[in-house]
Enzyme design. Structure first.
Site, PDB file in Angstrom:
ATOM      1  CG  MET A 183     -17.910  19.643  -0.036  1.00  0.00           C
ATOM      2  SD  MET A 183     -19.270  19.943  -1.132  1.00  0.00           S
ATOM      3  CE  MET A 183     -18.649  18.803  -2.533  1.00  0.00           C
ATOM      4  CG  MET A 208     -21.287  16.494  -0.759  1.00  0.00           C
ATOM      5  SD  MET A 208     -22.877  17.332  -0.741  1.00  0.00           S
ATOM      6  CE  MET A 208     -22.379  18.124  -2.538  1.00  0.00           C
ATOM      7  CG  HIS A 212     -16.654  19.344  -9.604  1.00  0.00           C
ATOM      8  ND1 HIS A 212     -15.425  19.943  -9.092  1.00  0.00           N
ATOM      9  CD2 HIS A 212     -17.575  19.723  -8.710  1.00  0.00           C
ATOM     10  CE1 HIS A 212     -15.495  20.380  -7.799  1.00  0.00           C
ATOM     11  NE2 HIS A 212     -17.009  20.147  -7.597  1.00  0.00           N
ATOM     12  CG  ASP A 247     -19.717  18.303  -6.023  1.00  0.00           C
ATOM     13  OD1 ASP A 247     -18.828  18.853  -5.507  1.00  0.00           O
ATOM     14  OD2 ASP A 247     -20.446  18.751  -7.140  1.00  0.00           O
ATOM     15  CB  SER A 273     -20.990  20.082 -10.861  1.00  0.00           C
ATOM     16  OG  SER A 273     -21.326  19.165  -9.598  1.00  0.00           O
ATOM     17  CG  MET A 288     -16.812  25.838  -2.002  1.00  0.00           C
ATOM     18  SD  MET A 288     -18.126  24.509  -1.470  1.00  0.00           S
ATOM     19  CE  MET A 288     -19.104  24.613  -2.414  1.00  0.00           C
ATOM     20  CG  HIS A 307     -15.520  19.950  -4.062  1.00  0.00           C
ATOM     21  ND1 HIS A 307     -16.471  20.714  -4.228  1.00  0.00           N
ATOM     22  CD2 HIS A 307     -14.982  20.250  -2.649  1.00  0.00           C
ATOM     23  CE1 HIS A 307     -16.811  21.577  -3.243  1.00  0.00           C
ATOM     24  NE2 HIS A 307     -15.597  21.346  -2.341  1.00  0.00           N
ATOM     25  CG  ASP A 327     -18.153  23.775  -6.948  1.00  0.00           C
ATOM     26  OD1 ASP A 327     -18.988  23.868  -7.608  1.00  0.00           O
ATOM     27  OD2 ASP A 327     -17.670  22.965  -6.049  1.00  0.00           O
TER      28      ASP A 327
HETATM   29  C1  DX5 Z   1     -22.047  22.054  -4.382  1.00  0.00           C
HETATM   30  C2  DX5 Z   1     -21.015  21.513  -4.824  1.00  0.00           C
HETATM   31  C3  DX5 Z   1     -21.081  21.966  -6.493  1.00  0.00           C
HETATM   32  C4  DX5 Z   1     -22.323  21.846  -7.070  1.00  0.00           C
HETATM   33  C5  DX5 Z   1     -22.481  23.119  -8.047  1.00  0.00           C
HETATM   34  O1  DX5 Z   1     -21.794  21.788  -2.689  1.00  0.00           O
HETATM   35  O2  DX5 Z   1     -19.697  21.675  -4.610  1.00  0.00           O
HETATM   36  O3  DX5 Z   1     -20.022  21.336  -7.120  1.00  0.00           O
HETATM   37  O4  DX5 Z   1     -22.481  20.738  -7.677  1.00  0.00           O
HETATM   38  O5  DX5 Z   1     -23.828  22.907  -8.776  1.00  0.00           O
HETATM   39  P1  DX5 Z   1     -24.342  24.256  -9.643  1.00  0.00           P
HETATM   40  O6  DX5 Z   1     -23.438  24.814 -10.676  1.00  0.00           O
HETATM   41  O7  DX5 Z   1     -25.590  24.069  -9.829  1.00  0.00           O
HETATM   42  O8  DX5 Z   1     -24.202  25.438  -8.527  1.00  0.00           O
HETATM   43 ZN    ZN Z   2     -17.900  20.810  -5.819  1.00  0.00          ZN
END
Ligand code: DX5
Ligand code: ZN
Length: 229
Positions: free
Chosen positions: A71, A38, A34, A36, A9, A144, A69, A178
């Site tokens: 969010m 948001m 990955h 993220d 990630s 998740m 991903h 994740d």
């Molecule tokens: C959280 C994200 C994850 C996050 C995971 O909202 O969707 O992808 O980066 O990080 P770790 O592996 O540190 O929990």
């Molecule tokens: Zn994620």
């Protein structure tokens, strides 16, 4: 058997050196990256990260599969820009797509991306079944194992029941986990049936990230070999 995919990630990377961080992870054995995305709407996720312009910049430096991903409260708004930017996978949250998931899946595919659906810890797994059984189905489910928002949170083992149920019903589905995955939690996820493993802080925080990546892969392969016996 579904192929293991180890997916660092990039939320845990040094954003100021994103291209170099991506290269480093691929050299260490990552299958996908990955990303993220948001939008900071507190009703959905209490953090603000990156968007299409960053994906577009990274795409100029790598051919890697960019596993996005989303969010965000309105995923439909992101399909066009992310498609143009060069995203590979587009995983939206089922909680944010109650009204329009059919249209979303079609639009994602029409932009050449692979559709996936994610669910928050509080959302029952049954909510994704219709999206897997539709005429145009999603091709991956992201379960998740932390509340969305930040890297480095504690893994929620209660989520393993969702993965087991999903794997039983869909033997050849890509199931991604994740949140909180690393050497100490991977066996729970892999034995439940997850094959795509997102890991942020456990990979980026390690002295030898390549070793962590190969441990994660070995756990998935061992679990798969065990379940065939
Ligand atoms: C959280 C994200 C994850 C996050 C995971 O909202 O969707 O992808 O980066 O990080 P770790 O592996 O540190 O929990
Ligand atoms: Zn994620």
């Amino acid at each position: 058997m579904v192929k293991p995919k180890i997916v660092p990630s990039m939320l845990s990377s040094d954003f100021a050196n994103l291209a170099a961080e991506a290269d480093r992870m691929l050299r260490y054995g990552a299958d996908w990256l990955h990303m993220d995305i948001m939008d900071g709407f507190v009703s959905f996720v209490p953090n603000l990260t990156i968007g299409a312009p960053v994906i577009e910049s990274l795409r100029k430096h790598t051919d890697a599969y960019l596993d996005c991903h989303l969010m965000v409260t309105n995923p439909l708004d992101y399909v066009e820009p992310l498609g143009k930017a060069g995203a590979s996978g587009f995983t939206f949250h089922v909680e944010a797509a109650k009204e329009n998931w059919q249209e979303l899946i079609q639009r994602i595919k029409s932009k050449g991306m692979r559709p996936g659906v994610a669910l928050k810890p509080g959302t029952p797994i049954e909510e994704v079944h219709p999206l897997l059984e539709a005429k145009d189905p999603v091709e991956m489910v992201l379960v998740m194992t932390v509340h969305p928002g930040f890297g480095g949170q504690k893994f929620l083992p209660e989520m393993m029941d969702k993965i087991r149920a999903l794997r039983k019903k869909y033997p050849s589905l890509d199931i991604e986990v994740d949140g909180g995955l690393g050497p100490s939690t991977i066996d729970l996820a892999s034995s439940a049936g997850a094959n795509c493993i997102v890991a942020g802080s456990s990979v980026f925080g390690a002295s030898y990230p390549a070793e962590v990546i190969s441990k994660l892969r070995k756990s998935v392969l061992d679990a798969q070999a065990g379940s065939k016996k």
